[in-house]
Design a protein around this motif. Sequence first.
Motif, PDB file in Angstrom:
ATOM      1  N   TYR A 138       0.886  -1.164   0.000  1.00 32.40           N
ATOM      2  CA  TYR A 138       0.000   0.000   0.000  1.00 32.40           C
ATOM      3  C   TYR A 138       0.924   1.214   0.000  1.00 32.40           C
ATOM      4  O   TYR A 138       1.209   1.818   1.037  1.00 32.40           O
ATOM      5  CB  TYR A 138      -0.931   0.003   1.209  1.00 32.40           C
ATOM      6  N   GLU A 139       1.438   1.513  -1.197  1.00 33.64           N
ATOM      7  CA  GLU A 139       2.551   2.440  -1.325  1.00 33.64           C
ATOM      8  C   GLU A 139       2.133   3.733  -2.015  1.00 33.64           C
ATOM      9  O   GLU A 139       1.387   3.718  -2.995  1.00 33.64           O
ATOM     10  CB  GLU A 139       3.679   1.778  -2.122  1.00 33.64           C
ATOM     11  N   LYS A 203       7.404  -5.527  -8.325  1.00 35.06           N
ATOM     12  CA  LYS A 203       8.845  -5.465  -8.063  1.00 35.06           C
ATOM     13  C   LYS A 203       9.289  -4.035  -7.782  1.00 35.06           C
ATOM     14  O   LYS A 203      10.066  -3.793  -6.840  1.00 35.06           O
ATOM     15  CB  LYS A 203       9.627  -6.032  -9.247  1.00 35.06           C
ATOM     16  N   LYS A 204       8.826  -3.079  -8.562  1.00 29.82           N
ATOM     17  CA  LYS A 204       9.243  -1.687  -8.379  1.00 29.82           C
ATOM     18  C   LYS A 204       8.797  -1.161  -7.023  1.00 29.82           C
ATOM     19  O   LYS A 204       9.593  -0.544  -6.293  1.00 29.82           O
ATOM     20  CB  LYS A 204       8.667  -0.812  -9.500  1.00 29.82           C
ATOM     21  N   PHE A 205       7.544  -1.394  -6.658  1.00 24.07           N
ATOM     22  CA  PHE A 205       7.051  -0.872  -5.387  1.00 24.07           C
ATOM     23  C   PHE A 205       7.641  -1.635  -4.200  1.00 24.07           C
ATOM     24  O   PHE A 205       7.925  -1.044  -3.153  1.00 24.07           O
ATOM     25  CB  PHE A 205       5.518  -0.907  -5.350  1.00 24.07           C
ATOM     26  N   THR A 208      11.313  -0.565  -3.696  1.00 27.78           N
ATOM     27  CA  THR A 208      11.339   0.792  -3.141  1.00 27.78           C
ATOM     28  C   THR A 208      10.948   0.774  -1.669  1.00 27.78           C
ATOM     29  O   THR A 208      11.559   1.442  -0.834  1.00 27.78           O
ATOM     30  CB  THR A 208      10.389   1.707  -3.932  1.00 27.78           C
ATOM     31  N   LYS A 209       9.940  -0.002  -1.344  1.00 29.31           N
ATOM     32  CA  LYS A 209       9.469  -0.121   0.042  1.00 29.31           C
ATOM     33  C   LYS A 209      10.575  -0.606   0.969  1.00 29.31           C
ATOM     34  O   LYS A 209      10.725  -0.113   2.092  1.00 29.31           O
ATOM     35  CB  LYS A 209       8.284  -1.088   0.087  1.00 29.31           C
ATOM     36  N   HIS A 210      11.361  -1.580   0.506  1.00 25.56           N
ATOM     37  CA  HIS A 210      12.392  -2.184   1.360  1.00 25.56           C
ATOM     38  C   HIS A 210      13.803  -1.666   1.050  1.00 25.56           C
ATOM     39  O   HIS A 210      14.770  -2.163   1.635  1.00 25.56           O
ATOM     40  CB  HIS A 210      12.360  -3.702   1.193  1.00 25.56           C
ATOM     41  N   ASP A 211      13.892  -0.691   0.141  1.00 23.41           N
ATOM     42  CA  ASP A 211      15.187  -0.098  -0.233  1.00 23.41           C
ATOM     43  C   ASP A 211      16.167  -1.190  -0.693  1.00 23.41           C
ATOM     44  O   ASP A 211      17.293  -1.284  -0.207  1.00 23.41           O
ATOM     45  CB  ASP A 211      15.776   0.691   0.941  1.00 23.41           C
TER      46      ASP A 211
END
Length: 284
Positions: A138-139, A203-205, A208-211
């Motif tokens: 939920y980004e 994959k992109k989100f 990004t969420k987990h750096d």
Amino acid sequence: MQNINSAREYNEFMTENLPTGKAHISYSELSCWMECSWRHKLQHVAKINLSNPSIHLVFGTAAHMAVQNLLQTGISTTDDAREYIVKELEKYKDIPELATIDVDILVKSIQNILDDIPVFFNENFPGWELVSIEESLYEEVQQFFADHGELFFKGFIDVIIKVPGKKDGTFFYWILDLKTANRPWSLDKIKDSRVRMQLVLYKKFWTTKHDIPLKLVRCGFVTLLKAGKPGKLCKLIPISVGEKSAEKSLKILNNSLSSIKRGMAIKNRNACKWCDYKDTEHCK
């Protein structure tokens, strides 16, 4: 959509929500918009639902439950899947397509898939380790495009595993989406950019969420066949996701949000064949 009684309430509502009444968009909704934005408007904005429950959806949900439970606990059981199927068929017993379904046949198909899962994972992902099951996304989309503040991308990743690399101490992640199917996927479906976009966005989100760098994450669909030879029911379909494909998918997501906000909806006559709204009062 919630009740709105004044222009002020409408303006406040619209700063946080799309015309769909939600502050988020999912891949399934985005896919609907890409196929036909008019269908998206009918289904997600006007809330006109003409579709009936499908045995494919019931079977798919039950199979997901059983496979995810096996990966998480190491226990192969169809008890919860059977209970779910019986409950759903009872709920929709007035629908002819579902009234004659043999529960035992469905459960047997799921058990056959479960029998193949351990060998499939060990052969395709040697030394694999479970990271998460049904991980939610939920980004904020604002991190990629500033025009859509307070809006989110929503999703659920079926399976994420961690796999050792070829060199000691190295590893990479796999984002996997489970797909039940009656037959192996065609080459056209595998190459379909709209199908592949699900994993591109996940994959992109997720990275990004987990750096986590994109290069440390691989992804793919795992097809689970209802019928077939033992040992051949599960297949990995790897999907390549790099910066270019991620940027392209984000651009489409951005365009969809902009169009939905403006209320733009165009009929795609090439997508009518299997549409529930075809030849109805809603789409003539």
